[in-house]
Design a protein around this motif. Structure first.
Motif, mmCIF file in Angstrom:
data_model
loop_
_atom_site.group_PDB
_atom_site.id
_atom_site.type_symbol
_atom_site.label_atom_id
_atom_site.label_comp_id
_atom_site.label_asym_id
_atom_site.label_seq_id
_atom_site.Cartn_x
_atom_site.Cartn_y
_atom_site.Cartn_z
ATOM 1 N N LEU A 30 56.626 -48.783 71.474
ATOM 2 C CA LEU A 30 56.766 -48.601 70.035
ATOM 3 C C LEU A 30 57.215 -49.908 69.379
ATOM 4 O O LEU A 30 57.908 -50.711 70.003
ATOM 5 N N THR A 31 56.836 -50.119 68.122
ATOM 6 C CA THR A 31 57.197 -51.336 67.409
ATOM 7 C C THR A 31 57.480 -51.050 65.936
ATOM 8 O O THR A 31 56.939 -50.102 65.369
ATOM 9 N N GLU A 32 58.326 -51.877 65.336
ATOM 10 C CA GLU A 32 58.567 -51.827 63.889
ATOM 11 C C GLU A 32 57.675 -52.818 63.151
ATOM 12 O O GLU A 32 57.689 -52.887 61.937
ATOM 13 N N ASP A 33 56.890 -53.578 63.890
ATOM 14 C CA ASP A 33 56.052 -54.632 63.313
ATOM 15 C C ASP A 33 54.632 -54.109 63.073
ATOM 16 O O ASP A 33 53.755 -54.227 63.937
ATOM 17 N N TRP A 34 54.434 -53.500 61.903
ATOM 18 C CA TRP A 34 53.143 -52.925 61.550
ATOM 19 C C TRP A 34 52.943 -53.007 60.046
ATOM 20 O O TRP A 34 53.884 -53.255 59.305
ATOM 21 N N ALA A 35 51.691 -52.796 59.598
ATOM 22 C CA ALA A 35 51.388 -52.888 58.164
ATOM 23 C C ALA A 35 50.342 -51.851 57.784
ATOM 24 O O ALA A 35 49.355 -51.662 58.506
ATOM 25 N N GLY A 36 50.552 -51.205 56.648
ATOM 26 C CA GLY A 36 49.610 -50.253 56.089
ATOM 27 C C GLY A 36 49.426 -49.025 56.943
ATOM 28 O O GLY A 36 49.566 -49.081 58.153
ATOM 29 N N TYR A 37 49.158 -47.891 56.298
ATOM 30 C CA TYR A 37 48.855 -46.699 57.081
ATOM 31 C C TYR A 37 47.905 -45.798 56.324
ATOM 32 O O TYR A 37 47.721 -45.905 55.125
ATOM 33 N N VAL A 38 47.294 -44.916 57.077
ATOM 34 C CA VAL A 38 46.356 -43.943 56.538
ATOM 35 C C VAL A 38 46.802 -42.574 57.039
ATOM 36 O O VAL A 38 47.306 -42.447 58.154
ATOM 37 N N ILE A 39 46.654 -41.562 56.174
ATOM 38 C CA ILE A 39 46.946 -40.194 56.582
ATOM 39 C C ILE A 39 45.607 -39.516 56.864
ATOM 40 O O ILE A 39 44.739 -39.462 55.998
ATOM 41 N N ILE A 40 45.472 -39.008 58.073
ATOM 42 C CA ILE A 40 44.238 -38.339 58.465
ATOM 43 C C ILE A 40 44.532 -36.850 58.612
ATOM 44 O O ILE A 40 45.317 -36.447 59.477
ATOM 45 N N ALA A 41 43.922 -36.045 57.739
ATOM 46 C CA ALA A 41 44.157 -34.600 57.736
ATOM 47 C C ALA A 41 43.136 -33.847 58.591
ATOM 48 O O ALA A 41 43.467 -32.871 59.256
ATOM 49 N N HIS A 42 41.893 -34.289 58.540
ATOM 50 C CA HIS A 42 40.809 -33.620 59.270
ATOM 51 C C HIS A 42 40.017 -34.656 60.068
ATOM 52 O O HIS A 42 38.954 -35.102 59.644
ATOM 53 N N PRO A 43 40.529 -35.037 61.232
ATOM 54 C CA PRO A 43 39.881 -36.107 61.999
ATOM 55 C C PRO A 43 38.440 -35.799 62.383
ATOM 56 O O PRO A 43 37.621 -36.712 62.480
ATOM 57 N N GLU A 44 38.118 -34.541 62.560
ATOM 58 C CA GLU A 44 36.759 -34.180 62.959
ATOM 59 C C GLU A 44 35.735 -34.427 61.844
ATOM 60 O O GLU A 44 34.538 -34.532 62.106
ATOM 61 N N LYS A 59 49.784 -39.549 60.499
ATOM 62 C CA LYS A 59 49.842 -40.866 59.862
ATOM 63 C C LYS A 59 49.582 -41.918 60.932
ATOM 64 O O LYS A 59 50.200 -41.884 62.004
ATOM 65 N N TYR A 60 48.690 -42.871 60.619
ATOM 66 C CA TYR A 60 48.327 -43.909 61.581
ATOM 67 C C TYR A 60 48.374 -45.281 60.917
ATOM 68 O O TYR A 60 47.874 -45.451 59.811
ATOM 69 N N ALA A 61 48.959 -46.253 61.610
ATOM 70 C CA ALA A 61 49.050 -47.617 61.095
ATOM 71 C C ALA A 61 47.695 -48.307 61.175
ATOM 72 O O ALA A 61 46.930 -48.090 62.119
ATOM 73 N N LEU A 62 47.420 -49.130 60.179
ATOM 74 C CA LEU A 62 46.160 -49.881 60.150
ATOM 75 C C LEU A 62 46.254 -51.172 60.971
ATOM 76 O O LEU A 62 45.288 -51.589 61.597
ATOM 77 N N LYS A 63 47.429 -51.801 60.952
ATOM 78 C CA LYS A 63 47.611 -53.058 61.695
ATOM 79 C C LYS A 63 48.918 -52.977 62.480
ATOM 80 O O LYS A 63 49.978 -52.732 61.915
ATOM 81 N N VAL A 64 48.834 -53.156 63.778
ATOM 82 C CA VAL A 64 49.996 -53.105 64.659
ATOM 83 C C VAL A 64 50.092 -54.408 65.422
ATOM 84 O O VAL A 64 49.120 -54.881 65.990
#
Length: 65
Positions: A30-44, A59-64
């Motif tokens: 795990l890291t605290e060094d990330w930027a931006g995120y997207v919420i995915i409700a219906h991945p399918e 919720k998923y980070a865009l850049k890690v």
């Protein structure tokens, strides 16, 4: 000051700050060094989810780093 949320380096899932492992995949990387995120409700139904290889809602980070 509030603690930063942490992100899994393996699956990019955004997790609560005091966890020792990822809620999604169980990884301890795990890291605290990330930027931006997207919420995915219906991945399918999501092109973004397909591109990010996400199969679970959340919720998923865009850049890690």
């Amino acid at each position: 000051m509030a603690k930063k949320r942490v992100v899994c380096r393996d699956c990019h899932r955004v997790n609560e700050p005091d966890l020792d492992s990822c809620q999604g995949c169980g990884s301890t990387s795990l890291t605290e060094d990330w930027a931006g995120y997207v919420i995915i409700a219906h991945p399918e139904e999501s092109e973004i989810a397909r591109e990010m290889e996400v199969t679970e809602p959340g919720k998923y980070a865009l850049k890690v780093r």
